[in-house]
Motif scaffolding. Sequence first.
Motif, PDB file in Angstrom:
ATOM      1  N   TRP A  79      -4.986   3.592  10.442  1.00 53.49           N
ATOM      2  CA  TRP A  79      -4.208   2.355  10.291  1.00 53.49           C
ATOM      3  C   TRP A  79      -4.609   1.338  11.357  1.00 53.49           C
ATOM      4  CZ3 TRP A  79       1.442   4.610   9.700  1.00 53.49           C
ATOM      5  CH2 TRP A  79       1.556   5.187   8.421  1.00 53.49           C
ATOM      6  N   PHE A 110       3.299  -3.654   9.674  1.00 56.21           N
ATOM      7  CA  PHE A 110       4.046  -3.574   8.411  1.00 56.21           C
ATOM      8  C   PHE A 110       5.068  -2.445   8.458  1.00 56.21           C
ATOM      9  CE2 PHE A 110       4.787  -1.599   4.316  1.00 56.21           C
ATOM     10  CZ  PHE A 110       5.208  -2.676   3.538  1.00 56.21           C
ATOM     11  N   VAL A 111       4.637  -1.268   8.895  1.00 56.99           N
ATOM     12  CA  VAL A 111       5.545  -0.103   8.931  1.00 56.99           C
ATOM     13  C   VAL A 111       6.713  -0.367   9.883  1.00 56.99           C
ATOM     14  CG1 VAL A 111       5.736   2.335   9.603  1.00 56.99           C
ATOM     15  CG2 VAL A 111       3.772   1.562   8.261  1.00 56.99           C
ATOM     16  N   HIS A 166       0.852  -1.199   0.000  1.00 57.60           N
ATOM     17  CA  HIS A 166       0.000   0.000   0.000  1.00 57.60           C
ATOM     18  C   HIS A 166       0.883   1.243   0.000  1.00 57.60           C
ATOM     19  CE1 HIS A 166      -3.680  -2.318   0.716  1.00 57.60           C
ATOM     20  NE2 HIS A 166      -2.915  -3.091   1.471  1.00 57.60           N
ATOM     21  N   ASP A 225      -1.270   8.068  11.064  1.00 59.15           N
ATOM     22  CA  ASP A 225      -2.612   7.925  10.491  1.00 59.15           C
ATOM     23  C   ASP A 225      -3.447   7.058  11.426  1.00 59.15           C
ATOM     24  OD1 ASP A 225      -4.885   7.366   8.995  1.00 59.15           O
ATOM     25  OD2 ASP A 225      -3.789   7.363   7.087  1.00 59.15           O
ATOM     26  N   ARG A 269      -2.353  -4.415  11.592  1.00 61.70           N
ATOM     27  CA  ARG A 269      -1.538  -4.975  10.510  1.00 61.70           C
ATOM     28  C   ARG A 269      -0.728  -3.897   9.802  1.00 61.70           C
ATOM     29  NH1 ARG A 269      -4.884  -9.457   7.040  1.00 61.70           N
ATOM     30  NH2 ARG A 269      -4.799 -11.126   8.566  1.00 61.70           N
ATOM     31  N   ASP A 270      -1.369  -2.751   9.584  1.00 61.40           N
ATOM     32  CA  ASP A 270      -0.678  -1.631   8.922  1.00 61.40           C
ATOM     33  C   ASP A 270       0.506  -1.177   9.769  1.00 61.40           C
ATOM     34  OD1 ASP A 270      -2.671  -1.652   6.949  1.00 61.40           O
ATOM     35  OD2 ASP A 270      -3.922  -0.256   8.084  1.00 61.40           O
ATOM     36  N   ARG A 271       0.250  -1.021  11.064  1.00 66.34           N
ATOM     37  CA  ARG A 271       1.316  -0.565  11.968  1.00 66.34           C
ATOM     38  C   ARG A 271       2.455  -1.593  12.017  1.00 66.34           C
ATOM     39  NH1 ARG A 271      -3.086   2.063  13.967  1.00 66.34           N
ATOM     40  NH2 ARG A 271      -2.658   4.141  14.809  1.00 66.34           N
ATOM     41  N   ASN A 303       0.636   4.407   0.936  1.00 64.19           N
ATOM     42  CA  ASN A 303       0.854   5.268   2.117  1.00 64.19           C
ATOM     43  C   ASN A 303       1.753   4.593   3.158  1.00 64.19           C
ATOM     44  OD1 ASN A 303      -1.118   3.420   2.859  1.00 64.19           O
ATOM     45  ND2 ASN A 303      -2.291   4.876   4.097  1.00 64.19           N
ATOM     46  N   LEU A 304       1.664   3.267   3.274  1.00 65.82           N
ATOM     47  CA  LEU A 304       2.511   2.552   4.230  1.00 65.82           C
ATOM     48  C   LEU A 304       3.961   2.530   3.743  1.00 65.82           C
ATOM     49  CD1 LEU A 304       0.208  -0.523   5.031  1.00 65.82           C
ATOM     50  CD2 LEU A 304       0.395   1.615   6.312  1.00 65.82           C
TER      51      LEU A 304
END
Length: 405
Positions: A39, A46-47, A4, A36, A42-44, A6-7
């Motif tokens: 998020w 990933f980052v 993604h 963000d 999972r998003d966090r 933004n990530l």
Amino acid sequence: MRLHRNLCFAVIDGLTLIFNEGNYADKVIQQLLKRDNRWGSRDRAFVAETTYDIVRWKRLYAEIAEVKEPFDRDNLWRMFAVWAVLKGIKLPDWKYFENTPARKIKGRFDELSKIRKFKESIPDWMDALGEKELGKGAWTKEIAALNEQADVILRVNTLKTTKEKLHAELYDLNIETDFLPNYPSALKLKERANVFTTEAFKNGHFEVQDASSQLVAEFLNVKPGMRVVDTCAGAGGKTLHIASLMENKGQVIAMDIYANKLNELKRRAKRNGAHNIEPRLIESTKTIKKLYNKADRVLIDAPCSGLGVLRRNPDAKWKLQPDFIENIKRTQQDILQQYSRMLKAGGQLVYATCSILPSENQEQVKTFLSSETGKDFTLVKDKKVLAHQSGFDGFYMALLEKNKA
């Protein structure tokens, strides 16, 4: 896995701050995760994990990508592409990934994996020092272990709960933990989770503390009612453990040269229900001299290279310099000479580091014992913990006893 935009941008921004501006990775990631509020976990993850991954393998990925520091954003995208290809992630049709030579990347990886300093992604000087101090075989295994992601280990606060109760409390929140044999207060998370948002954490039922670090307070042989001095307390991970082992009885004097760390310790002690801790800022040698011959136990958790904890601080590989290690060894010996004088006759002292280098560990103890101050001390036992043998951080601890008059 689908990337993604933004990530990925967050990761590139984070790497810019870490590699080009010298910011600490953990602080940068804390900032990124607040970027963000839409998020999810999972998003966090990933980052955080992707940023740490590229920091950990910086030298290897830069070599494969054929880029050199300082890295501009195009360079960082090329390193990101190397990371993605080696992870088997399909690259999206973005301009940053045009003409990415996937086959060449895999070929270069296979070539460089035959050379330890590239395979383990470490500076030349660190590779040479590790081999010199530990020997080729042990160093090869150790640096490989120090490049693995660290497990999340909790230390149960026995002032407020038991290991069994905390295990059950977390299980009810779908956080599964394992008991660790030979680590009386430890629980290991089966899967990574944000434990800091739990009521159990807010109520002071546990701290996050690696299993090797938990051995240090146990090594000190504290008993309720003693006067114990933690001389390099920092934010107090080991201080809090000592207080719990003393069942809140007696006195733990937590000393440090940084007031902000002691303020953090006060907050943590309140949450932990640890009432026998007295923080003291070291403003001059007078602070230390006032305690000469007054303590039953002294902990010297000495400043060190931190080479034993590279799993959780991978950016330290790029910040550390050889002259820092030489300077810190002088500091370690000075601290041993001064702080050991706080101990009463018949008392015990633990010298500990989160380093794996004998020159910061066994050799410092040997130098101390052969000195004028050290002639009054006897080495009771010591323990070296290597990550490739224990599965936890690299540590060293030595228990010394001051001879009775």
